[in-house]
Design an enzyme around this catalytic site. Structure first.
Site, PDB file in Angstrom:
ATOM      1  CG  ASP A 276      38.511  -3.771  19.395  1.00 35.95           C
ATOM      2  OD1 ASP A 276      39.453  -3.882  18.580  1.00 35.95           O
ATOM      3  OD2 ASP A 276      38.606  -4.120  20.586  1.00 35.95           O
ATOM      4  CB  SER A 277      41.005  -1.202  14.748  1.00 35.58           C
ATOM      5  OG  SER A 277      40.421  -2.044  13.771  1.00 35.58           O
TER       6      SER A 277
ATOM      7  CG  ASP B 206      37.674  -7.316  17.467  1.00 35.94           C
ATOM      8  OD1 ASP B 206      38.040  -8.504  17.627  1.00 35.94           O
ATOM      9  OD2 ASP B 206      38.441  -6.415  17.093  1.00 35.94           O
TER      10      ASP B 206
ATOM     11  CE  LYS C 224      40.330  -9.887  16.341  1.00 38.59           C
ATOM     12  NZ  LYS C 224      40.720  -9.029  17.485  1.00 38.59           N
TER      13      LYS C 224
ATOM     14  CD  GLU D 200      41.989  -7.134  22.155  1.00 34.43           C
ATOM     15  OE1 GLU D 200      42.461  -6.702  23.232  1.00 34.43           O
ATOM     16  OE2 GLU D 200      41.831  -6.423  21.149  1.00 34.43           O
TER      17      GLU D 200
ATOM     18  CD  GLU E 250      47.547  -6.077  17.441  1.00 34.14           C
ATOM     19  OE1 GLU E 250      46.432  -6.572  17.698  1.00 34.14           O
ATOM     20  OE2 GLU E 250      47.728  -4.854  17.278  1.00 34.14           O
TER      21      GLU E 250
HETATM   22  O1  KIV Z   1      40.571  -4.515  15.866  1.00 31.82           O
HETATM   23  C1  KIV Z   1      41.406  -4.866  15.016  1.00 31.82           C
HETATM   24  O2  KIV Z   1      41.577  -4.250  13.961  1.00 31.82           O
HETATM   25  C2  KIV Z   1      42.197  -6.060  15.278  1.00 31.82           C
HETATM   26  C3  KIV Z   1      43.293  -6.394  14.332  1.00 31.82           C
HETATM   27  C4  KIV Z   1      44.435  -5.491  14.532  1.00 31.82           C
HETATM   28  C5  KIV Z   1      43.684  -7.814  14.405  1.00 31.82           C
HETATM   29  O3  KIV Z   1      41.961  -6.727  16.250  1.00 31.82           O
END
Ligand code: KIV
Length: 272
Positions: free
Chosen positions: A52-53, A91, A121, A123, A190
């Site tokens: 989600d980055s 994510d 994934k 969090e 992280e």
């Molecule tokens: O969204 C992302 O890029 C991440 C990584 C930093 C692990 O969750």
């Protein structure tokens, strides 16, 4: 230390657990689009994370919170179309799994059905255990994410190192053990102290993949745009830049502009 390196035609969640058992480090990068994913999969990466980055690096938002499920599916399906070998983890974005495990399952199913990704994934630890368990009942592999969890940035207030204090470190260790017990196939840690990350990795049989978590874990992940040096504003200690694309690309763009303005481009060979 002898390291067994097995050739994987296709990387699966099982391959990752096997890599840890064989002491082979896992390589993971983020990807959000077809072209980049094709290059990095061809280079031999083990895991691509459609993170989600994308909210930051692709859309220019300040945080990861605004990105939507539809947008994540768009990015993930572009990545999936490109790859032949690596595992694609996607994510679940903010607001699609917290506090409502039925909604979490619905969101994960949409990711799997509509993008073709191989795993999701999420969090968080104990506070999202119900969501994780429910997603797992559908046969969807889940990767955990502890330590700095950017979807909770407004709770933390800053992007500094997490779990430096004993109480938070204890909670992180408990959460890591819980995630393994629930059935997660791997865990991202992280921005936590290297010693703690190593201790977590040693306590689990599932792989622990670090970002800013030192070298004592089972693999590493970086945001692709950061490791390619596409921006020069983000300079955390953990980041290694393998290229300086910001400068290289700026030079190429400037040269193109100059060539167009001067009439040098196109030349006789570059026309019909
Ligand atoms: O969204 C992302 O890029 C991440 C990584 C930093 C692990 O969750």
């Amino acid at each position: 230390m002898s390291v067994v390196k097995k050739e994987y035609k296709r990387v699966t969640v099982k391959s990752l657990v096997e890599m840890k058992a064989n002491k082979e480090k896992i390589s993971m990068l983020t990807a959000y689009d077809y072209t980049m994913a094709k290059i990095v999969d061809g280079a031999g990466i083990d895991v691509l994370l459609v993170g989600d980055s994308a909210s930051n690096v692709m859309a220019g938002h300040e945080t990861t919170l605004p990105i939507t499920l539809n947008e994540m599916i768009y990015h993930a399906s572009s990545v999936v179309r490109a790859i032949e070998r690596c595992l694609v983890v996607v994510d679940l974005p903010f607001g699609t799994y917290q506090g409502d495990s039925k909604n979490a399952l619905k969101s994960a199913i949409r990711i799997m059905k509509e993008s073709g990704g191989h795993a999701v994934k999420l969090e968080g630890g104990s506070e999202i255990s119900e969501s994780i368990s429910r997603i797992l009942t559908a046969g969807i592999p889940v990767m955990g994410h502890l330590g700095l969890t950017p979807q909770s940035i407004y709770k933390f207030g800053t992007y500094t190192v997490r779990a430096k204090e004993e109480e938070e470190a204890k909670k992180l260790m408990e959460d890591a053990i819980l995630l393994e017990k629930l059935g997660c196939f791997a865990l991202v840690l992280e921005k936590v102290p290297a010693k703690l990350a190593e201790k977590v990795a040693k306590s689990l049989t599932i792989p622990v993949i670090g970002i800013g978590a030192g070298g004592g874990v089972d693999g590493q992940v970086l945001v692709m745009h950061d490791m390619l040096g596409m921006s020069h504003e983000f300079n955390p200690r953990f980041l290694r830049r393998y290229l300086n694309l910001y400068t290289e690309m700026t030079g190429a763009f400037q040269q193109y502009i100059t060539d167009v303005k001067s009439g040098d481009f196109p030349n006789k060979k570059e026309q019909y």
